[in-house]
Write an enzyme that holds these catalytic residues in place. Structure first.
Site, PDB file in Angstrom:
ATOM      1  N   ASN A 143       0.862  -1.186   0.000  1.00  0.00           N
ATOM      2  CA  ASN A 143       0.000   0.000   0.000  1.00  0.00           C
ATOM      3  C   ASN A 143       0.899   1.238   0.000  1.00  0.00           C
ATOM      4  O   ASN A 143       2.119   1.129   0.076  1.00  0.00           O
ATOM      5  CB  ASN A 143      -0.972  -0.021   1.193  1.00  0.00           C
TER       6      ASN A 143
ATOM      7  N   LYS B 162       7.819 -18.366  -9.227  1.00  0.00           N
ATOM      8  CA  LYS B 162       7.257 -17.210  -9.914  1.00  0.00           C
ATOM      9  C   LYS B 162       6.125 -17.679 -10.833  1.00  0.00           C
ATOM     10  O   LYS B 162       6.298 -18.609 -11.625  1.00  0.00           O
ATOM     11  CB  LYS B 162       8.351 -16.513 -10.730  1.00  0.00           C
TER      12      LYS B 162
ATOM     13  N   PRO C 216      -4.081 -11.363  11.032  1.00  0.00           N
ATOM     14  CA  PRO C 216      -4.408 -11.047  12.432  1.00  0.00           C
ATOM     15  C   PRO C 216      -4.591  -9.533  12.559  1.00  0.00           C
ATOM     16  O   PRO C 216      -3.879  -8.769  11.908  1.00  0.00           O
ATOM     17  CB  PRO C 216      -3.162 -11.501  13.205  1.00  0.00           C
TER      18      PRO C 216
ATOM     19  N   LYS D 203     -14.704   2.024  14.507  1.00  0.00           N
ATOM     20  CA  LYS D 203     -13.416   1.340  14.709  1.00  0.00           C
ATOM     21  C   LYS D 203     -12.982   1.396  16.171  1.00  0.00           C
ATOM     22  O   LYS D 203     -12.474   0.425  16.718  1.00  0.00           O
ATOM     23  CB  LYS D 203     -12.363   2.005  13.811  1.00  0.00           C
TER      24      LYS D 203
ATOM     25  N   LYS E  48     -12.290  -2.175  17.821  1.00  0.00           N
ATOM     26  CA  LYS E  48     -10.906  -2.593  18.091  1.00  0.00           C
ATOM     27  C   LYS E  48     -10.588  -2.647  19.584  1.00  0.00           C
ATOM     28  O   LYS E  48      -9.607  -3.257  19.986  1.00  0.00           O
ATOM     29  CB  LYS E  48      -9.928  -1.627  17.425  1.00  0.00           C
TER      30      LYS E  48
HETATM   31  O1  C5P Z   1      -9.216  -1.868  10.270  1.00  0.00           O
HETATM   32  P1  C5P Z   1      -8.278  -0.841   9.798  1.00  0.00           P
HETATM   33  O2  C5P Z   1      -7.129  -1.389   8.989  1.00  0.00           O
HETATM   34  O3  C5P Z   1      -8.871   0.343   9.118  1.00  0.00           O
HETATM   35  O4  C5P Z   1      -7.678  -0.247  11.152  1.00  0.00           O
HETATM   36  C1  C5P Z   1      -6.625   0.613  11.189  1.00  0.00           C
HETATM   37  C2  C5P Z   1      -5.891   0.476  12.506  1.00  0.00           C
HETATM   38  O5  C5P Z   1      -5.766  -0.891  12.846  1.00  0.00           O
HETATM   39  C3  C5P Z   1      -4.465   0.981  12.420  1.00  0.00           C
HETATM   40  O6  C5P Z   1      -4.084   1.444  13.703  1.00  0.00           O
HETATM   41  C4  C5P Z   1      -3.686  -0.251  12.039  1.00  0.00           C
HETATM   42  O7  C5P Z   1      -2.321  -0.173  12.451  1.00  0.00           O
HETATM   43  C5  C5P Z   1      -4.428  -1.342  12.783  1.00  0.00           C
HETATM   44  N1  C5P Z   1      -4.466  -2.649  12.131  1.00  0.00           N
HETATM   45  C6  C5P Z   1      -3.799  -3.697  12.711  1.00  0.00           C
HETATM   46  N2  C5P Z   1      -3.835  -4.958  12.149  1.00  0.00           N
HETATM   47  C7  C5P Z   1      -4.534  -5.180  11.017  1.00  0.00           C
HETATM   48  C8  C5P Z   1      -5.231  -4.121  10.407  1.00  0.00           C
HETATM   49  C9  C5P Z   1      -5.148  -2.868  10.990  1.00  0.00           C
HETATM   50  O8  C5P Z   1      -3.179  -3.498  13.734  1.00  0.00           O
HETATM   51  N3  C5P Z   1      -4.553  -6.389  10.506  1.00  0.00           N
END
Ligand code: C5P
Length: 397
Positions: A208, A286, A304, A337, A341
């Site tokens: 990304n 490949k 995860p 979120k 989270k």
């Molecule tokens: O769910 P999303 O990716 O939008 O959430 C963003 C936040 O979650 C950021 O702080 C990112 O570092 C964390 N994140 C994570 N593990 C993932 C996906 C996102 O810690 N697999």
């Protein structure tokens, strides 16, 4: 500046000892006085004459040097400094500290002192990883010693890995933080940063656009307030800062493991742009076109969620900060979120291409927490980091 500060510098016997000459020069440049002590092995690597010339002071080497005892007993010597720095801290010196040995001047000073001690370890990667060294390190940290480094990289012995002496500039930062007594001194903060790369085959990956600029700026701001920072970074465009422990990872799974390994911590700031999915059917060769026009089908599995897992962990840091990079409905998504989270704060920003934030130098963030929503103006990423770091001070101290 370190004017009127005195550092007792114990130079251990390792090849990295030559780098302490540069450290002495940097310390003196900041106005610090340096009292050098060398182990017997250290003088095999650098001469006491060079050390003394740069420090502008006598070098102490022997425990039973009667002139020194008359001039300054070893107990006194251990008390005159504002900070004791052991650089390079060899596996042997760390082992002797951990068991309370006092069989030479360096170990005796370390046992006799009540002054804060900072160690910059340097050794071969296998010696660093050995359970005995790790046990000894845990012991001396429990006894109150602080560490700077080691770094990962190429070593004088030709091997590659963790155990490389921290750069003298990074050691200087750590010394400065300990002597100027930053508000986060003694606090350990994990910062994740940069993108992750999810492997498709040996030459391809999914990435990304995260540059790692915001995460690196946060690590610097926390470091400058005295925190000990574990900086877990994906393959970012921005180089990792000095004066923090850098743990390089590639994939989300590696990042998750590195974050777990860095616990316990007082706070975690998860600024990394972690891939939500990884390829389930990674090819070990490949992938090639076969001329039929058939396109490969990638299957995905969920990665995860590092932020959610650390928030639910039994070793949960007191403060967990997540980021929400959104292209639409920023506030609504960020609010959801925060709840999903289980973190304490969400730093939300608009990363739609029109904002110029992803990959740029500025950021416009909104902070969401249990106590409400706060909209910050558009600021440089460095300023966002500074403001966030001072909020972290308020939350932790
Ligand atoms: O769910 P999303 O990716 O939008 O959430 C963003 C936040 O979650 C950021 O702080 C990112 O570092 C964390 N994140 C994570 N593990 C993932 C996906 C996102 O810690 N697999």
């Amino acid at each position: 500046m370190l004017v009127e500060k005195r550092v007792l510098l114990i130079i251990g016997g390792g090849i990295a000892a030559y780098k302490t000459l540069e450290l002495i020069r940097l310390l003196r440049g900041q106005g610090a006085a340096v009292t050098p002590v060398m182990t017997k092995a250290a003088s095999e690597f650098v001469t006491p004459l060079s050390v003394s010339a740069l420090a502008g002071e006598k070098v102490y080497t022997h425990l039973f040097d009667l002139t020194d005892e008359a001039e300054m007993g070893h107990i006194n010597l251990s008390r005159v400094a504002d900070l004791i720095v052991v650089a390079p801290a060899t596996a042997d010196l760390i082992a002797r500290m951990a068991t309370g040995r006092a069989d030479d001047l360096a170990s005796t000073l370390l046992l006799a002192t009540d002054t804060p001690v900072l160690l910059a370890p340097a050794m071969n990667v296998r010696m660093w990883q050995h359970p005995a060294t790790q046990r000894n390190l845990a012991q001396i940290q429990a006894d109150g010693a602080c560490l700077v480094g080691p770094d990962e990289g190429e070593m004088a012995c030709g091997e590659y890995g963790l155990g490389r002496f921290a750069e003298p500039a990074a050691i200087l930062f750590a010394i400065d933080a300990m002597l100027s007594g930053g508000p986060l001194l003694g606090k350990h903060v994990i910062v994740t940063s940069g993108p992750t790369h999810e492997i498709i085959d040996p030459v391809r990956y999914i990435a990304n656009r995260s540059s790692g600029a915001q995460g690196a700026a946060i690590a610097v701001a926390l470091r400058d307030l005295g925190a000990s920072v574990s900086f877990v970074t994906g393959p970012a465009a921005v180089p990792p800062p000095v004066g923090v422990t850098v743990i390089r990872v590639e994939t989300a799974a590696e990042m998750a493991a590195a974050v777990t390994a860095a616990l316990p911590a007082d706070a975690a700031v998860m600024a990394a742009a972690v891939a939500d999915w990884r390829v389930a059917n990674v090819s070990d060769r490949k992938m090639k076109k076969d001329g039929t026009g058939k396109v490969p089908a990638l299957k995905f599995v969920e990665n995860p969620d590092i932020l959610r897992d650390i928030s639910a962990s039994t070793q949960r840091p007191k403060l967990v900060v997540g980021f929400a990079a959104e292209t639409d409905d920023v506030l609504v998504n960020a609010q959801a979120k925060l709840a999903r989270k289980g973190c304490d704060w969400i730093v939300a920003n608009d990363v739609s291409p029109a904002s110029g934030i992803m990959g740029g130098m500025e950021n416009a963030v909104t902070i969401l927490s249990g106590s409400g929503v706060e909209v910050w103006p558009r600021l440089s990423k460095v300023e966002v980091a500074r403001r966030l770091a001072s909020r972290i001070v308020e939350a932790l101290v």
